[in-house]
Design a protein around this motif. Sequence first.
Motif, PDB file in Angstrom:
ATOM      1  N   GLU A 308     -14.285  -4.857   1.976  1.00 18.12           N
ATOM      2  CA  GLU A 308     -14.227  -6.260   2.386  1.00 18.12           C
ATOM      3  C   GLU A 308     -14.338  -6.377   3.910  1.00 18.12           C
ATOM      4  OE1 GLU A 308     -13.792 -10.432   2.205  1.00 18.12           O
ATOM      5  OE2 GLU A 308     -14.245  -8.961   0.643  1.00 18.12           O
ATOM      6  N   PRO A 309     -15.281  -7.188   4.414  1.00 19.84           N
ATOM      7  CA  PRO A 309     -15.439  -7.354   5.868  1.00 19.84           C
ATOM      8  C   PRO A 309     -14.152  -7.861   6.516  1.00 19.84           C
ATOM      9  CG  PRO A 309     -17.327  -8.277   4.709  1.00 19.84           C
ATOM     10  CD  PRO A 309     -16.299  -7.947   3.657  1.00 19.84           C
ATOM     11  N   GLY A 310     -13.839  -7.313   7.688  1.00 17.98           N
ATOM     12  CA  GLY A 310     -12.666  -7.752   8.434  1.00 17.98           C
ATOM     13  C   GLY A 310     -11.393  -7.010   8.101  1.00 17.98           C
ATOM     14  N   LEU A 311     -11.420  -6.162   7.062  1.00 18.13           N
ATOM     15  CA  LEU A 311     -10.236  -5.383   6.703  1.00 18.13           C
ATOM     16  C   LEU A 311     -10.410  -3.940   7.170  1.00 18.13           C
ATOM     17  CD1 LEU A 311      -9.422  -6.550   3.051  1.00 18.13           C
ATOM     18  CD2 LEU A 311      -8.542  -7.444   5.220  1.00 18.13           C
ATOM     19  N   SER A 312      -9.298  -3.337   7.555  1.00 18.58           N
ATOM     20  CA  SER A 312      -9.328  -1.933   7.947  1.00 18.58           C
ATOM     21  C   SER A 312      -9.520  -1.061   6.716  1.00 18.58           C
ATOM     22  CB  SER A 312      -8.007  -1.572   8.645  1.00 18.58           C
ATOM     23  OG  SER A 312      -7.938  -0.184   8.908  1.00 18.58           O
ATOM     24  N   SER A 313     -10.270   0.006   6.852  1.00 14.62           N
ATOM     25  CA  SER A 313     -10.400   0.959   5.749  1.00 14.62           C
ATOM     26  C   SER A 313      -9.088   1.724   5.596  1.00 14.62           C
ATOM     27  CB  SER A 313     -11.554   1.926   6.009  1.00 14.62           C
ATOM     28  OG  SER A 313     -11.354   2.626   7.226  1.00 14.62           O
ATOM     29  N   ILE A 314      -8.810   2.175   4.370  1.00 12.59           N
ATOM     30  CA  ILE A 314      -7.521   2.824   4.138  1.00 12.59           C
ATOM     31  C   ILE A 314      -7.689   4.255   3.666  1.00 12.59           C
ATOM     32  CG2 ILE A 314      -6.346   0.653   3.623  1.00 12.59           C
ATOM     33  CD1 ILE A 314      -6.449   1.412   0.673  1.00 12.59           C
ATOM     34  N   ASN A 315      -6.669   5.047   3.928  1.00 17.24           N
ATOM     35  CA  ASN A 315      -6.559   6.389   3.395  1.00 17.24           C
ATOM     36  C   ASN A 315      -5.908   6.257   2.028  1.00 17.24           C
ATOM     37  OD1 ASN A 315      -4.731   8.901   2.914  1.00 17.24           O
ATOM     38  ND2 ASN A 315      -6.249   9.600   4.395  1.00 17.24           N
ATOM     39  N   ALA A 316      -6.673   6.497   0.968  1.00 14.60           N
ATOM     40  CA  ALA A 316      -6.204   6.201  -0.380  1.00 14.60           C
ATOM     41  C   ALA A 316      -4.998   7.032  -0.783  1.00 14.60           C
ATOM     42  CB  ALA A 316      -7.345   6.413  -1.377  1.00 14.60           C
ATOM     43  N   ALA A 317      -4.945   8.296  -0.394  1.00 11.99           N
ATOM     44  CA  ALA A 317      -3.878   9.179  -0.854  1.00 11.99           C
ATOM     45  C   ALA A 317      -2.523   8.785  -0.291  1.00 11.99           C
ATOM     46  CB  ALA A 317      -4.199  10.624  -0.496  1.00 11.99           C
ATOM     47  N   LEU A 318      -2.463   8.436   0.994  1.00 14.43           N
ATOM     48  CA  LEU A 318      -1.195   8.060   1.627  1.00 14.43           C
ATOM     49  C   LEU A 318      -0.959   6.558   1.621  1.00 14.43           C
ATOM     50  CD1 LEU A 318      -0.955  10.422   4.740  1.00 14.43           C
ATOM     51  CD2 LEU A 318       0.509  10.440   2.715  1.00 14.43           C
ATOM     52  N   ASN A 319      -1.978   5.776   1.251  1.00 15.93           N
ATOM     53  CA  ASN A 319      -1.893   4.317   1.218  1.00 15.93           C
ATOM     54  C   ASN A 319      -1.539   3.741   2.580  1.00 15.93           C
ATOM     55  OD1 ASN A 319      -1.889   1.687   0.323  1.00 15.93           O
ATOM     56  ND2 ASN A 319       0.039   1.843  -0.798  1.00 15.93           N
ATOM     57  N   ILE A 320      -2.268   4.173   3.597  1.00 15.64           N
ATOM     58  CA  ILE A 320      -2.168   3.608   4.943  1.00 15.64           C
ATOM     59  C   ILE A 320      -3.578   3.453   5.486  1.00 15.64           C
ATOM     60  CG2 ILE A 320       0.118   4.523   5.487  1.00 15.64           C
ATOM     61  CD1 ILE A 320      -1.239   6.816   6.984  1.00 15.64           C
ATOM     62  N   SER A 321      -3.694   2.720   6.592  1.00 16.12           N
ATOM     63  CA  SER A 321      -5.015   2.535   7.180  1.00 16.12           C
ATOM     64  C   SER A 321      -5.536   3.859   7.743  1.00 16.12           C
ATOM     65  CB  SER A 321      -4.956   1.495   8.302  1.00 16.12           C
ATOM     66  OG  SER A 321      -4.265   2.015   9.434  1.00 16.12           O
ATOM     67  N   GLU A 322      -6.839   3.976   7.829  1.00 10.20           N
ATOM     68  CA  GLU A 322      -7.425   5.165   8.441  1.00 10.20           C
ATOM     69  C   GLU A 322      -7.017   5.269   9.908  1.00 10.20           C
ATOM     70  OE1 GLU A 322      -8.876   7.729   7.431  1.00 10.20           O
ATOM     71  OE2 GLU A 322      -9.459   7.271   5.372  1.00 10.20           O
ATOM     72  N   ARG A 323      -6.822   4.125  10.559  1.00  8.37           N
ATOM     73  CA  ARG A 323      -6.358   4.153  11.949  1.00  8.37           C
ATOM     74  C   ARG A 323      -4.993   4.815  12.042  1.00  8.37           C
ATOM     75  NH1 ARG A 323      -2.720   2.433  14.798  1.00  8.37           N
ATOM     76  NH2 ARG A 323      -1.819   1.344  13.009  1.00  8.37           N
ATOM     77  N   ALA A 324      -4.077   4.442  11.137  1.00  3.99           N
ATOM     78  CA  ALA A 324      -2.743   5.041  11.126  1.00  3.99           C
ATOM     79  C   ALA A 324      -2.822   6.520  10.770  1.00  3.99           C
ATOM     80  CB  ALA A 324      -1.852   4.298  10.140  1.00  3.99           C
TER      81      ALA A 324
END
Length: 338
Positions: A308-324
Amino acid sequence: MLPELAKKKHAKYFQRLLQIMPSRLAELDSSRSVIAFFAISGLDVLNSLDDIGDDMKADVIDWIYRLQISGAGSRSGFQASTTIPKEASKYQCGHLATTYTGLVTLVILGDKLDRVDKKSIIEGVRACQNPDGSFKAIVMGYESDMRFLYCACCVSAILDDWSGVNKSSAIDYILRSISYDGAIGQGPGLESHGGSTFCAIASLFLMNELHNVLTVEHLNRLRRWCLMRQDGGFHGRPGKPSDTCYSFWIGATLQLLDVGSLSDPDENKAFLLKTQDTLVGGFAKFDNCTSDPLHTYLGLCGLSLLGEPGLSSINAALNISERAYRHLQKIHETWQLQ
């Protein structure tokens, strides 16, 4: 025509949760740190974390550290709320789920985890593992299932220390929890479920064992089971209606299994956008229901998995943003140099 994602409304929804929760959520008072995780990580996924300001970020970080029970041996970890006074210290105990959410919220807020008693927390994790490989939520408790095995794996991955987990025993528990249909239940002999399937697959992924312990045939059966859970949105068990949260539980599992592109993103997105409250913000379990923190957060994560445009991509395994997650990797690099 699909409604647009009400990003600003959802950001305001999370900001309100950090200030005061509505009376209808009073029963969640004992899970404050989990609600804080939904709000903080939700703002991060919305790319709106800076809206709360540095002072509030610092206050939240200090509050989370107040939840840390360190030097308590098997009771070490993070508790869910400060409602248990220090005078009643014998009742203070780390909980695997809130140890996970506490640590991961610190990471999202940019903390360096330098006040975390890693050795003590790992001791608490170790004490929660049962002889059958599963994990209890708290060392004095009896509730044991796949959720807490996942939380133990997340804590170990965040702290970059797996000495508190008997991996072979945990893997054996996961394998014994595989049902006849190829998916995974909360424990051996229990019905396959979308949530427990995610917890098991994400745990194996975090342990770097996913493709070592599951055969190609079983991975394909599992992929098919997950793909069959889509009916517009996703549901967690055969015969159940689509539910907002499973767009993450099943969607993230499909991503970890490398087949996320095989689901129908348009149908999933259409379902999710119908469950959002465009007046006051938030997502509900179903259309025309009241929004709540869990479904709001996981609904946004489901949309993030769809790109979805405007949302940060996430790290699926840890359920946090890729930035985090990148920040966590930098923390690990610093620890390795020490």
